[in-house]
Motif scaffolding. Structure first.
Motif, PDB file in Angstrom:
ATOM      1  N   THR A 119     -52.972  25.884   0.358  1.00 28.17           N
ATOM      2  CA  THR A 119     -51.610  25.410   0.650  1.00 28.17           C
ATOM      3  C   THR A 119     -50.804  25.152  -0.618  1.00 28.17           C
ATOM      4  OG1 THR A 119     -52.460  23.138   0.771  1.00 28.17           O
ATOM      5  CG2 THR A 119     -52.312  24.373   2.836  1.00 28.17           C
ATOM      6  N   SER A 120     -51.483  24.969  -1.748  1.00 27.78           N
ATOM      7  CA  SER A 120     -50.780  24.686  -2.987  1.00 27.78           C
ATOM      8  C   SER A 120     -50.230  25.973  -3.585  1.00 27.78           C
ATOM      9  CB  SER A 120     -51.726  24.017  -3.989  1.00 27.78           C
ATOM     10  OG  SER A 120     -51.131  23.960  -5.262  1.00 27.78           O
ATOM     11  N   SER A 121     -48.923  25.997  -3.839  1.00 23.56           N
ATOM     12  CA  SER A 121     -48.333  27.183  -4.448  1.00 23.56           C
ATOM     13  C   SER A 121     -48.831  27.365  -5.873  1.00 23.56           C
ATOM     14  CB  SER A 121     -46.804  27.085  -4.434  1.00 23.56           C
ATOM     15  OG  SER A 121     -46.369  25.990  -5.219  1.00 23.56           O
TER      16      SER A 121
ATOM     17  N   THR B 294     -51.502  30.046  -6.167  1.00 28.66           N
ATOM     18  CA  THR B 294     -50.972  31.394  -6.046  1.00 28.66           C
ATOM     19  C   THR B 294     -50.223  31.785  -7.304  1.00 28.66           C
ATOM     20  OG1 THR B 294     -50.762  31.054  -3.663  1.00 28.66           O
ATOM     21  CG2 THR B 294     -49.597  32.930  -4.599  1.00 28.66           C
TER      22      THR B 294
ATOM     23  N   THR C 151     -50.315  34.966   2.737  1.00 24.95           N
ATOM     24  CA  THR C 151     -50.911  33.695   3.127  1.00 24.95           C
ATOM     25  C   THR C 151     -51.566  33.806   4.499  1.00 24.95           C
ATOM     26  OG1 THR C 151     -49.184  32.542   1.891  1.00 24.95           O
ATOM     27  CG2 THR C 151     -50.452  31.237   3.453  1.00 24.95           C
TER      28      THR C 151
ATOM     29  N   THR D 265     -43.365  35.652 -11.449  1.00 24.26           N
ATOM     30  CA  THR D 265     -43.378  34.186 -11.471  1.00 24.26           C
ATOM     31  C   THR D 265     -42.339  33.637 -12.437  1.00 24.26           C
ATOM     32  OG1 THR D 265     -45.029  34.018 -13.235  1.00 24.26           O
ATOM     33  CG2 THR D 265     -45.841  34.175 -10.972  1.00 24.26           C
TER      34      THR D 265
ATOM     35  N   GLU E 248     -38.446  33.233  -4.261  1.00 19.97           N
ATOM     36  CA  GLU E 248     -39.647  32.760  -3.565  1.00 19.97           C
ATOM     37  C   GLU E 248     -39.824  31.316  -4.011  1.00 19.97           C
ATOM     38  OE1 GLU E 248     -42.029  34.406  -1.651  1.00 19.97           O
ATOM     39  OE2 GLU E 248     -41.499  36.523  -1.850  1.00 19.97           O
TER      40      GLU E 248
ATOM     41  N   MET F   4     -42.196  29.576  -6.703  1.00 18.39           N
ATOM     42  CA  MET F   4     -43.049  30.604  -7.297  1.00 18.39           C
ATOM     43  C   MET F   4     -42.313  31.490  -8.291  1.00 18.39           C
ATOM     44  SD  MET F   4     -45.629  31.748  -4.313  1.00 18.39           S
ATOM     45  CE  MET F   4     -46.497  30.530  -3.344  1.00 18.39           C
TER      46      MET F   4
END
Length: 226
Positions: A82-84, A87, A100, A173, A217, A220
């Motif tokens: 669940t933690s961005s 990713t 996801t 990113t 995003e 992110m």
């Protein structure tokens, strides 16, 4: 037939993915852990890797590092985390995209097809001209037109757009963008990105408040969609 390497420690999910992807014309190799995945990648040379981050032997980031040591194969992270931050770490380490869990099969297939297309395009070198709707970005001449009319960009705006366009379809990113555009000493100044992306949207998007090409995003990074 495109080859995909599926790496996940859940036997049920591996089996389901293998059945669904094979039925849609993919050549599937499945691996339950990181070590097996690295061996399979070396022997099968897949067109794309679908990688779960939570593996029993190696961290997913280690698998990405192992792959990036010798191949540019597109890597899509498959994650239930669940933690961005996890990713983002994977994307910064060299992954190209993420999906996801739980996910819709049609979404996963679209991401896989896009990754294979990007990988194939990369083998032939980046295109000199990229067209997206009314936009035409000439990377060789460093010019942008919208509806045929030239768009004036500052050097920083151009550099930011260039990074996103050359990786069209891929999530880039915040850290990666900051370091590429402003330099290696930058990585946390996300307000820079918000300001410059907003400026680019005003110049390039038909409706800046509802962008079609410069996509955020949250938490992110950014993605340039054709």
């Amino acid at each position: 037939m495109s080859r995909v390497l599926v790496v996940d420690d859940e036997a049920g999910l591996r089996r389901a993915l293998a059945i669904n992807l094979s039925a849609r014309g993919w050549d599937v190799t499945a691996a339950p852990d990181g070590a097996t995945a690295l061996e399979a990648a070396a022997s099968t040379h897949p067109d794309v890797v679908l990688l779960d981050l939570g593996l029993p032997d190696l961290d997913g980031l280690d698998v990405i590092a192992g792959l990036r040591g010798w191949t540019d194969v597109p890597i899509i992270v498959l994650t239930a985390r669940t933690s961005s931050a996890d990713t983002v770490d994977a994307l910064d380490a060299g992954a190209d995209d993420y999906v996801t869990k739980p996910f819709a099969m049609d979404v996963l297939l679209a991401r896989l097809r896009a990754a294979v297309r990007r990988g194939a395009a990369g083998e032939g070198g980046a295109p000199e001209v990229v067209e997206a709707g009314a936009l035409r970005v000439d990377l060789a001449r460093r010019t942008v037109t919208r509806h045929g009319e030239p768009v004036k960009l500052t050097p920083t705006e151009w550099h930011l757009l260039q990074v996103l366009v050359t990786r069209a379809g891929r999530l880039v990113t915040q850290t990666e963008l900051l370091k590429e555009v402003w330099g290696p000493a930058y990585g946390r100044e996300t307000n820079y990105l918000r300001v410059y992306v907003a400026q680019l949207r005003r110049k390039l998007e038909e409706a800046p408040a509802q962008p079609r090409h410069l996509i955020t995003e949250p938490g992110m990074g950014y993605r340039f969609e054709l």
